[in-house]
Design a protein around this motif. Structure first.
Motif, PDB file in Angstrom:
ATOM      1  N   ASP A  17       0.815  -1.213   0.000  1.00 47.75           N
ATOM      2  CA  ASP A  17       0.000   0.000   0.000  1.00 47.75           C
ATOM      3  C   ASP A  17       0.849   1.263   0.000  1.00 47.75           C
ATOM      4  OD1 ASP A  17      -3.122  -0.644   0.695  1.00 47.75           O
ATOM      5  OD2 ASP A  17      -1.785  -2.183   1.491  1.00 47.75           O
ATOM      6  N   ALA A  18       1.990   1.226   0.702  1.00 46.76           N
ATOM      7  CA  ALA A  18       2.737   2.473   0.881  1.00 46.76           C
ATOM      8  C   ALA A  18       4.236   2.219   0.991  1.00 46.76           C
ATOM      9  CB  ALA A  18       2.243   3.205   2.127  1.00 46.76           C
ATOM     10  N   LEU A  19       4.994   3.255   0.633  1.00 45.14           N
ATOM     11  CA  LEU A  19       6.442   3.285   0.772  1.00 45.14           C
ATOM     12  C   LEU A  19       6.801   4.372   1.782  1.00 45.14           C
ATOM     13  CD1 LEU A  19       7.175   3.401  -3.059  1.00 45.14           C
ATOM     14  CD2 LEU A  19       7.627   1.406  -1.622  1.00 45.14           C
TER      15      LEU A  19
ATOM     16  N   PRO B  86      -8.494   4.163 -10.667  1.00 45.59           N
ATOM     17  CA  PRO B  86      -8.371   4.698  -9.313  1.00 45.59           C
ATOM     18  C   PRO B  86      -9.697   4.636  -8.579  1.00 45.59           C
ATOM     19  CG  PRO B  86      -8.488   6.486 -10.902  1.00 45.59           C
ATOM     20  CD  PRO B  86      -8.409   5.214 -11.705  1.00 45.59           C
ATOM     21  N   ILE B  87      -9.628   4.638  -7.253  1.00 47.00           N
ATOM     22  CA  ILE B  87     -10.807   4.557  -6.394  1.00 47.00           C
ATOM     23  C   ILE B  87     -10.996   5.905  -5.708  1.00 47.00           C
ATOM     24  CG2 ILE B  87     -11.881   3.350  -4.456  1.00 47.00           C
ATOM     25  CD1 ILE B  87      -9.712   1.091  -5.032  1.00 47.00           C
ATOM     26  N   PHE B  88     -12.150   6.537  -5.909  1.00 47.74           N
ATOM     27  CA  PHE B  88     -12.472   7.777  -5.221  1.00 47.74           C
ATOM     28  C   PHE B  88     -13.496   7.464  -4.133  1.00 47.74           C
ATOM     29  CE2 PHE B  88     -10.875   9.038  -9.320  1.00 47.74           C
ATOM     30  CZ  PHE B  88     -10.079  10.133  -9.025  1.00 47.74           C
TER      31      PHE B  88
ATOM     32  N   GLY C 159      -4.382   3.073  -4.017  1.00 47.89           N
ATOM     33  CA  GLY C 159      -5.291   3.449  -5.083  1.00 47.89           C
ATOM     34  C   GLY C 159      -6.503   4.247  -4.672  1.00 47.89           C
ATOM     35  N   VAL C 160      -6.633   4.586  -3.375  1.00 49.77           N
ATOM     36  CA  VAL C 160      -7.822   5.290  -2.894  1.00 49.77           C
ATOM     37  C   VAL C 160      -7.531   6.778  -2.737  1.00 49.77           C
ATOM     38  CG1 VAL C 160      -9.498   5.517  -1.021  1.00 49.77           C
ATOM     39  CG2 VAL C 160      -8.673   3.251  -1.687  1.00 49.77           C
TER      40      VAL C 160
END
Length: 584
Positions: free
Chosen positions: A410-412, A505-507, A524-525
């Motif tokens: 999810d993240a770096l 992408p997810i909004f 992606g959110v």
């Protein structure tokens, strides 16, 4: 518009198995009853309500237009809580060009000014991490208020994370606010004596018995390999050591002891959280942080204890991330992941406890488990370590970052690269460009990491919600849609769709600020703070109009819409849905 699967759950009755296609009304499936229908309150159902009697769904055909919305856009100004950075990126690159991997920056002396923080936010920083090992309470408080000010006045959406120090004892301090370089052959004195300031070639340990059981000839390794010393003499409870591998000594660095190529295990029976940690946690709660990263977690009970403490201290939802940095944590990985709200893979400390060659496979396994259990996973430590000193990363470091993105973490996270290095903004730019390019490659290659689906919940309503999310992600990919819109109060459906790693992408449209900040760490959110009503179609029409007013969506764009908004009114019955809308 094509609306697929408006879901309603009613009490009583039987599941109707017959179905027909009504061409006149454009409806496929079983009829929806507008009475005797209740909202899918997941919390109540999990608590024991099991009176579900039937599940019904419909398909409709139509188009989405904002013709009926008032053209007075002035009254709508500010109603759409869009992060200014995402807005710029969306205008420049379009929906499919948006970066999906989230970026976390550790804030330190090199980037703590308001101007530096704004540059990091503009550079793509999604979460600001405050390491409670360093600096004063006043320094952290000032930093938190600066970031909140930027969010409020500049339109950023940067979440706040504090990282506890933990009760581990292998922490030393050389007294300098910045790095000190140890040269090869230099002799240093390690002591538990408490003194103010710094002394030449002297390092202060934070635990009185740090040298117990250590022999002449043993090695001391800083931060998993930043520098290495050999013990040449024991002086009472202190050690005199010679530097054998030169390198940078960070303030408040962690150290480990090695003998004959193996880690010297030292069990001090210390609690996961020290008294200082509890004080730091209460400070973070009072300042309204969004995440608390818990260091040296060895079991799920410690995580549960902290979450219970937070629930009694704050009405705000604060996420607890468990840091995986010990061999014991790996042995209890599943239960720790299940108990936490997310995971940080602290590769530096973890690399001290397990052989270095195992780090890549362990990292991939942790990432996979987190996706199965729908928990965000953050990969940290030494991503671009050379950029603490140099403006350009090594090619191996870029390859490492690319592999993390390929594994769909999810993240770096940047640590010293942003906190103390002079090239923090460049390091952030490297993460942004590398992750964007790797995501594009995965999409061009049509590469989808197949996830062996793990059922998140046991109850029927929860399984239905999960299947809706899985179907939504698959539909968005198969139909080549521009984006996925999720209307959610607590973020659950947005997170489950993210777990599937769809191409668009997810909004996530939410009216809860805590949910917005928590979703800021999800792959992606893009979370947006909006007003939500019981009128789902009204919510969709208003948000689409707002996006069109800003020029962020145009006629002909096709988006998939998912909702889990539970209505407060009994007149509104359909609240979970999948819809595919073409904007006109």
């Amino acid at each position: 518009m094509v609306a697929l699967g408006d879901l309603a759950v009613k009490f009583g009755g039987m599941i109707k198995r017959e179905g027909a296609f009504d061409f006149k009304n454009g409806v496929f499936g079983v009829p929806i009853k507008r009475n005797e229908v209740c909202a899918l309150n997941l919390r109540k159902l999990r608590a024991g309500e099991s009176r579900i009697g039937g599940v019904q769904a419909v398909m409709q055909v139509g188009v989405e237009s904002d013709a009926g919305v008032s053209p007075d856009s002035k009254s709508l100004e500010g109603a759409l809580g869009f992060d200014v950075v995402t807005e710029v990126e969306l205008r420049e690159k379009g929906f499919l060009g948006l970066r999906k991997t989230k970026l976390v920056c550790t804030i330190g002396p090199a980037c703590c000014s308001l101007d530096d923080l704004e540059k990091l936010a503009m550079g793509g920083m999604n979460v600001a991490r405050l390491n409670m090992c360093h600096n004063t309470r006043e320094w952290h408080q000032d930093l938190i208020r600066k970031i909140k000010k930027l969010n409020e006045e500049k339109g950023f959406c940067v979440s706040l994370m504090i990282d506890t120090e933990g009760s581990q004892i292998h922490v030393v301090d050389h007294g300098s606010p910045s790095t000190v370089k140890a040269g090869e052959g230099s002799v240093w004195f390690f002591t538990n004596e408490k003194f103010e300031g710094s002394r030449p070639f002297t390092i202060q340990a934070n635990y009185e018995g740090f040298a117990e059981g250590i022999h002449v000839g043993d090695e001391i390794v800083f931060d998993g390999g930043m520098a290495t010393f050999k013990v040449v003499e024991k002086v009472g409870n202190d050690l005199r050591c010679q530097c054998t591998d030169p390198g940078l000594l960070l303030p408040r660095a962690k150290l480990s002891f090695w003998r004959d190529g193996k880690l010297v295990e030292k069990n001090y029976q210390l609690p996961t959280l020290s008294p200082k940690d509890w004080s730091d946690i209460d400070f973070g709660i009072s300042e309204g942080v969004d995440f608390i990263a818990m260091s040296f977690v060895n079991d799920a009970d410690a995580v549960t204890h902290l979450k219970n403490h937070i629930s009694t201290k704050s009405s705000k939802s604060i996420q607890v991330l468990a840091k995986i940095e010990s061999l014991e944590a790996l042995h209890k990985l599943h239960e720790i992941v299940a108990a936490s709200d997310g995971i940080m893979i602290a590769r530096g400390d973890l690399g001290v406890e397990i052989p270095l060659e195992q780090i890549p496979t362990v990292q991939e396994e942790i990432t996979y488990v987190c996706r199965q259990l729908n928990k965000p996973v953050l990969v940290a430590s030494q991503l671009l370590e050379s950029m603490v000193e140099y403006p350009t990363p090594t090619r191996a470091e870029v390859a490492d970052v690319s592999e993390v993105v390929r594994q769909y973490a999810d993240a770096l996270m940047l640590s010293g690269e942003s906190a103390i290095g002079p090239f923090g903004q460049k390091a952030l730019s490297v993460l942004r460009m590398t992750s964007s390019r790797m995501e594009l490659w995965s999409r061009e290659e049509n590469r989808q990491d197949v996830l062996l689906q793990h059922n998140l919940e046991a109850s029927l309503p929860d399984r239905i919600a999960e299947q809706i999310c899985n179907s939504a992600a698959a539909m968005a990919n198969n139909l080549g849609l521009e984006a996925i819109f999720v209307y959610t109060r607590h973020g659950q459906m947005a997170s489950v769709i993210s777990r599937n790693r769809p191409n668009p992408p997810i909004f996530a449209f939410t009216n809860d600020s805590s949910t917005r900040m928590a979703l800021n760490l999800r792959w992606g959110v893009t979370p947006l703070l909006v007003d939500l009503s019981d009128d789902m179609e009204g919510n969709i029409t208003r948000s689409v109009h707002l996006l069109k007013t800003k020029g962020l969506i145009k006629n002909g764009d096709t988006v998939l819409v998912v909702s889990d908004v539970i209505p407060t009114s009994t007149t509104q019955t359909v609240f979970q849905s999948i819809q595919v809308k073409t904007i006109v």
